[in-house]
Design an enzyme around this catalytic site. Structure first.
Site, PDB file in Angstrom:
ATOM      1  N   HIS A  67       0.837  -1.200   0.000  1.00  0.00           N
ATOM      2  CA  HIS A  67       0.000   0.000   0.000  1.00  0.00           C
ATOM      3  C   HIS A  67       0.868   1.243   0.000  1.00  0.00           C
ATOM      4  O   HIS A  67       1.971   1.243   0.546  1.00  0.00           O
ATOM      5  CB  HIS A  67      -0.954   0.021   1.200  1.00  0.00           C
ATOM      6  CG  HIS A  67      -0.296  -0.231   2.513  1.00  0.00           C
ATOM      7  ND1 HIS A  67       0.049  -1.487   2.945  1.00  0.00           N
ATOM      8  CD2 HIS A  67       0.086   0.611   3.497  1.00  0.00           C
ATOM      9  CE1 HIS A  67       0.607  -1.416   4.143  1.00  0.00           C
ATOM     10  NE2 HIS A  67       0.651  -0.145   4.499  1.00  0.00           N
ATOM     11  N   MET A  68       0.330   2.300  -0.605  1.00  0.00           N
ATOM     12  CA  MET A  68       0.930   3.626  -0.524  1.00  0.00           C
ATOM     13  C   MET A  68       0.075   4.464   0.410  1.00  0.00           C
ATOM     14  O   MET A  68      -1.152   4.522   0.247  1.00  0.00           O
ATOM     15  CB  MET A  68       0.958   4.291  -1.904  1.00  0.00           C
ATOM     16  CG  MET A  68       1.910   3.645  -2.885  1.00  0.00           C
ATOM     17  SD  MET A  68       1.783   4.440  -4.515  1.00  0.00           S
ATOM     18  CE  MET A  68       3.043   3.516  -5.402  1.00  0.00           C
TER      19      MET A  68
HETATM   20  P1  5GP Z   1       1.675   0.136   7.485  1.00  0.00           P
HETATM   21  O1  5GP Z   1       1.972   0.293   8.959  1.00  0.00           O
HETATM   22  O2  5GP Z   1       1.619  -1.322   7.102  1.00  0.00           O
HETATM   23  O3  5GP Z   1       2.579   0.936   6.581  1.00  0.00           O
HETATM   24  O4  5GP Z   1       0.251   0.757   7.247  1.00  0.00           O
HETATM   25  C1  5GP Z   1      -0.937   0.069   7.567  1.00  0.00           C
HETATM   26  C2  5GP Z   1      -1.982   1.108   7.757  1.00  0.00           C
HETATM   27  O5  5GP Z   1      -3.237   0.446   7.747  1.00  0.00           O
HETATM   28  C3  5GP Z   1      -1.884   1.854   9.090  1.00  0.00           C
HETATM   29  O6  5GP Z   1      -1.733   3.240   8.856  1.00  0.00           O
HETATM   30  C4  5GP Z   1      -3.200   1.504   9.800  1.00  0.00           C
HETATM   31  O7  5GP Z   1      -3.732   2.593  10.510  1.00  0.00           O
HETATM   32  C5  5GP Z   1      -4.094   1.079   8.655  1.00  0.00           C
HETATM   33  N1  5GP Z   1      -5.099   0.107   9.023  1.00  0.00           N
HETATM   34  C6  5GP Z   1      -4.939  -0.985   9.826  1.00  0.00           C
HETATM   35  N2  5GP Z   1      -6.083  -1.680   9.918  1.00  0.00           N
HETATM   36  C7  5GP Z   1      -7.000  -1.015   9.156  1.00  0.00           C
HETATM   37  C8  5GP Z   1      -8.377  -1.246   8.863  1.00  0.00           C
HETATM   38  O8  5GP Z   1      -9.009  -2.219   9.306  1.00  0.00           O
HETATM   39  N3  5GP Z   1      -8.997  -0.345   8.066  1.00  0.00           N
HETATM   40  C9  5GP Z   1      -8.331   0.748   7.546  1.00  0.00           C
HETATM   41  N4  5GP Z   1      -9.034   1.565   6.778  1.00  0.00           N
HETATM   42  N5  5GP Z   1      -7.036   0.981   7.794  1.00  0.00           N
HETATM   43  C10 5GP Z   1      -6.371   0.119   8.593  1.00  0.00           C
END
Ligand code: 5GP
Ligand code: ZN
Length: 113
Positions: free
Chosen positions: A99-100
């Protein structure tokens, strides 16, 4: 496979969707770190940037262009915004579906920490 973002793609997990086409979905981050914090994800499951292959080049370009289009729509493009992809736990990746993050609406600092 148990993947949160695949669950959003197939509709099992609700999300506030802002854009969708045949390749990508854009939705609001559940824990926003800025006034604008959206996630651009491919519909196809790719775990991390380490898994990007030549066959994904067009998809990756489309994801980045989608971030740019969203930024213009949200009127943060001129002030400035950030597009971030965390790869693996040491960089803060918590969801292992590529994801971005599109972040904007406030001043951004560097280094990001
Ligand atoms: P990462 O930490 O992997 O770069 O980003 C994952 C992102 O996904 C985080 O910013 C977190 O807040 C978001 N996230 C986690 N669970 C969910 C969810 O169930 N729904 C949404 N919309 N975002 C989520
Ligand atoms: Zn997935």
């Amino acid at each position: 496979m148990d993947c949160l973002f695949c669950g959003i793609v197939n509709g099992d997990i609700p999300a506030t969707k802002r854009y969708e086409d045949e390749l990508v979905i854009v939705f609001d981050d559940i824990n926003p770190q800025a006034p604008v914090h959206q996630l651009i994800i491919p519909k196809q499951h790719i775990a991390t940037t380490n898994d990007i292959a030549t066959e994904h080049h067009a998809l990756l370009g489309h994801m980045l262009q989608t971030a740019s289009v969203m930024a213009k729509q949200l009127e943060i493009a001129d002030d400035g915004y950030r597009v971030v992809t965390n790869c693996n736990a040491g960089a803060g990746q918590t969801v292992f579906h590529l994801h971005m993050h599109l972040l904007g609406g406030r001043p951004m600092h560097w280094p990001p920490g």
